[in-house]
Each structure stands twice: as structure tokens, then as C-alpha cells.
Design a protein around this motif. Structure first.
Motif, PDB file in Angstrom:
ATOM      1  N   ALA A  51       1.288  -1.153  -0.080  1.00 37.14           N
ATOM      2  CA  ALA A  51      -0.231   0.258  -0.308  1.00 37.14           C
ATOM      3  C   ALA A  51       0.890   1.370   0.470  1.00 37.14           C
ATOM      4  N   SER A  52       2.322   0.686  -0.089  1.00 37.43           N
ATOM      5  CA  SER A  52       2.704   2.068  -0.299  1.00 37.43           C
ATOM      6  C   SER A  52       3.989   2.175  -1.422  1.00 37.43           C
ATOM      7  N   ALA A  53       4.881   2.927  -1.393  1.00 37.71           N
ATOM      8  CA  ALA A  53       5.391   3.235  -2.325  1.00 37.71           C
ATOM      9  C   ALA A  53       7.440   2.768  -2.472  1.00 37.71           C
ATOM     10  N   HIS A  54       7.254   2.888  -0.484  1.00 38.05           N
ATOM     11  CA  HIS A  54       8.446   2.774   0.027  1.00 38.05           C
ATOM     12  C   HIS A  54       8.774   1.436  -0.017  1.00 38.05           C
ATOM     13  N   TRP A  55       7.805   0.224   0.289  1.00 33.28           N
ATOM     14  CA  TRP A  55       7.758  -1.469   0.396  1.00 33.28           C
ATOM     15  C   TRP A  55       7.558  -1.873  -1.148  1.00 33.28           C
ATOM     16  N   HIS A  56       7.939  -3.363  -0.726  1.00 34.50           N
ATOM     17  CA  HIS A  56       7.719  -4.182  -1.606  1.00 34.50           C
ATOM     18  C   HIS A  56       6.862  -5.251  -0.410  1.00 34.50           C
ATOM     19  N   VAL A  57       6.248  -6.100  -0.733  1.00 36.01           N
ATOM     20  CA  VAL A  57       4.867  -6.014   0.344  1.00 36.01           C
ATOM     21  C   VAL A  57       4.787  -7.759  -0.644  1.00 36.01           C
ATOM     22  N   TYR A  58       5.019  -8.756   0.148  1.00 35.52           N
ATOM     23  CA  TYR A  58       4.396 -10.366  -0.907  1.00 35.52           C
ATOM     24  C   TYR A  58       3.412 -10.949  -0.232  1.00 35.52           C
ATOM     25  N   THR A  59       2.517 -11.528  -0.417  1.00 41.61           N
ATOM     26  CA  THR A  59       2.057 -12.596   0.673  1.00 41.61           C
ATOM     27  C   THR A  59       1.791 -13.688   0.120  1.00 41.61           C
ATOM     28  N   PHE A  60       2.365 -14.660   0.846  1.00 44.11           N
ATOM     29  CA  PHE A  60       1.651 -16.171   0.610  1.00 44.11           C
ATOM     30  C   PHE A  60       0.538 -17.319   1.076  1.00 44.11           C
ATOM     31  N   ALA A  61      -0.098 -17.894   0.721  1.00 40.86           N
ATOM     32  CA  ALA A  61      -0.957 -18.790   1.454  1.00 40.86           C
ATOM     33  C   ALA A  61      -0.725 -20.083   1.645  1.00 40.86           C
ATOM     34  N   ASN A  62      -0.421 -20.846   2.964  1.00 43.55           N
ATOM     35  CA  ASN A  62       0.082 -22.030   2.815  1.00 43.55           C
ATOM     36  C   ASN A  62      -0.816 -22.745   4.471  1.00 43.55           C
ATOM     37  N   ASN A  63      -1.514 -23.963   3.973  1.00 39.34           N
ATOM     38  CA  ASN A  63      -2.844 -24.566   5.136  1.00 39.34           C
ATOM     39  C   ASN A  63      -3.047 -23.721   5.788  1.00 39.34           C
ATOM     40  N   GLY A  64      -3.708 -22.864   5.260  1.00 38.61           N
ATOM     41  CA  GLY A  64      -4.853 -21.959   6.229  1.00 38.61           C
ATOM     42  C   GLY A  64      -4.335 -20.619   6.984  1.00 38.61           C
ATOM     43  N   LEU A  65      -2.612 -20.695   6.927  1.00 36.29           N
ATOM     44  CA  LEU A  65      -1.777 -19.260   6.908  1.00 36.29           C
ATOM     45  C   LEU A  65      -1.753 -18.275   5.837  1.00 36.29           C
ATOM     46  N   LYS A  66      -1.871 -16.696   6.324  1.00 36.78           N
ATOM     47  CA  LYS A  66      -1.070 -16.615   5.600  1.00 36.78           C
ATOM     48  C   LYS A  66       0.211 -15.869   5.777  1.00 36.78           C
ATOM     49  N   TYR A  67       1.381 -15.440   5.264  1.00 38.12           N
ATOM     50  CA  TYR A  67       2.667 -14.865   5.016  1.00 38.12           C
ATOM     51  C   TYR A  67       3.072 -13.728   4.297  1.00 38.12           C
ATOM     52  N   VAL A  68       3.428 -12.854   5.083  1.00 34.21           N
ATOM     53  CA  VAL A  68       3.473 -11.662   4.408  1.00 34.21           C
ATOM     54  C   VAL A  68       5.116 -11.338   5.139  1.00 34.21           C
ATOM     55  N   GLN A  69       5.640 -10.919   3.799  1.00 36.06           N
ATOM     56  CA  GLN A  69       6.926 -10.412   3.929  1.00 36.06           C
ATOM     57  C   GLN A  69       7.079  -8.672   2.810  1.00 36.06           C
ATOM     58  N   VAL A  70       7.689  -8.654   3.624  1.00 36.84           N
ATOM     59  CA  VAL A  70       8.171  -7.075   3.740  1.00 36.84           C
ATOM     60  C   VAL A  70       8.901  -6.885   3.241  1.00 36.84           C
ATOM     61  N   ASN A  71      10.038  -6.519   1.846  1.00 38.68           N
ATOM     62  CA  ASN A  71      11.256  -5.955   1.399  1.00 38.68           C
ATOM     63  C   ASN A  71      11.654  -4.135   1.465  1.00 38.68           C
ATOM     64  N   ASP A  72      12.308  -3.922   1.089  1.00 34.82           N
ATOM     65  CA  ASP A  72      12.862  -2.437   0.903  1.00 34.82           C
ATOM     66  C   ASP A  72      12.499  -3.180   0.052  1.00 34.82           C
ATOM     67  N   LEU A  73      13.159  -1.039  -0.838  1.00 38.61           N
ATOM     68  CA  LEU A  73      13.246  -0.932  -2.289  1.00 38.61           C
ATOM     69  C   LEU A  73      14.492  -1.688  -2.838  1.00 38.61           C
ATOM     70  N   TYR A  74      15.259  -2.017  -1.892  1.00 42.73           N
ATOM     71  CA  TYR A  74      16.467  -2.686  -2.887  1.00 42.73           C
ATOM     72  C   TYR A  74      16.240  -4.214  -3.166  1.00 42.73           C
ATOM     73  N   GLY A  75      15.029  -4.535  -2.514  1.00 48.32           N
ATOM     74  CA  GLY A  75      15.276  -6.434  -2.221  1.00 48.32           C
ATOM     75  C   GLY A  75      15.762  -6.366  -0.747  1.00 48.32           C
ATOM     76  N   ASN A  76      16.081  -5.776  -0.446  1.00 52.45           N
ATOM     77  CA  ASN A  76      16.316  -6.944   1.112  1.00 52.45           C
ATOM     78  C   ASN A  76      15.309  -7.031   1.621  1.00 52.45           C
ATOM     79  N   VAL A  77      15.100  -8.160   2.392  1.00 50.88           N
ATOM     80  CA  VAL A  77      13.664  -8.869   3.465  1.00 50.88           C
ATOM     81  C   VAL A  77      13.657  -7.717   4.921  1.00 50.88           C
TER      82      VAL A  77
END
Length: 161
Positions: free
Chosen positions: A43-69
């Protein structure tokens, strides 16, 4: 005998490549990668957010603009579990866990921004006075679920959250 050596080496190489590809397919959701093969839902131009789902869990990962987790967490039914990955893994607050922040660092709440939000999760990034960032993950408020989407950027920028 020498005639068969290159053929055996080629076959062995293909077998190894096949095994490593199938292992990556079994475990390779993209979680933890700098540029996972997933849609950026930030929801921000300053971050990259990726979501993944597995077995009823939602995983959220936030990376900076350079790809660093920076952080990653799992969520289900209002419960959050911080994953031990990313530069800011100790600086995430959830309803179940407090962030580990320097005693001298002051949150600059006026600069906080929503990084990700869906019907069940709200994630904010709060800059700290020492130059680091603290993240706050919590269940989304019910008012978001009933709000209509905003398609006009000019109109959206005038809304308050």
C-alpha cells in the motif's frame, strides 16, 4: 571407455539439475527471497509487500526498495507469528509479541505509514529516531472491510485513514 565418459557426465549433470529443481519447487514459495515470484501488494511506494498462503496461514513479507527482506510473519484468525528473517525481525510488534527497540529510539508516529492492509491484517511502518524502522502488525479494523475501494488517486489522497 573414454567415449562413454562425456555421456555419463552429461547424464549425471542432468540428474543433479532435475533433483535440485524438484527440491526448489517443493520448498520454493518465494518466501525469504529478495524478488519472489509473487505480486507486490504494498500500500506504499516505499516498500514491497508479498503474501503467500499455505495450510490456512497467510505469510506476509516486507522488502525494502532494494529487495532486502526486512520482516516476515504468519497470520491466521488474529494470531501473528514473527518469522526469524529479515533485517528488522526484532523490530516488529504484534498483539502477541513486542518489538525489541533501543531504549533511546523514539517512534516518529507522525511519519508512520500503512504498508499493507487487507480484510484481516493491517501493517504499519514507523520510523524511529535512530534511523531504523519498527513495524506494527495487527488485525484490521472492521471499518476497512466495509469501505469502498478508491480508484481515483486524486480522490484517494484526500481520504484519511
Amino acid at each position: 571407455m573414454i567415449k562413454f565418459l562425456p555421456r555419463r557426465a552429461l547424464c549425471a549433470g542432468l540428474v543433479v539439475m532435475g533433483l535440485s529443481t524438484s527440491a526448489m519447487a517443493a520448498t520454493g514459495t518465494g518466501l525469504g527471497q529478495a524478488w519472489p515470484n509473487a505480486q507486490d501488494v504494498s500500500a506504499s511506494a516505499h516498500w514491497h509487500v508479498y503474501t503467500f498462503a499455505n495450510n490456512g496461514l497467510k505469510y506476509v513479507q516486507v522488502n525494502d526498495l532494494y529487495g532486502n527482506v526486512r520482516i516476515a510473519f504468519a497470520a491466521a484468525n488474529g494470531q501473528f507469528l514473527v518469522l526469524p528473517m529479515g533485517r528488522d525481525a526484532q523490530r516488529i510488534t504484534t498483539p502477541q509479541q513486542s518489538a525489541s527497540v533501543s531504549a533511546t529510539a523514539v517512534p516518529l508516529a507522525s511519519y508512520a505509514e500503512t504498508v499493507y492492509r487487507d480484510s484481516s491484517i493491517q501493517l504499519q511502518a514507523v520510523p524511529l529516531s535512530d534511523g531504523t524502522t519498527m513495524f506494527t502488525a495487527q488485525p484490521a479494523t472492521t471499518s476497512y472491510a466495509t469501505a469502498s475501494p478508491c480508484d481515483d488517486p486524486e480522490e484517494c489522497s484526500s481520504h484519511t485513514q
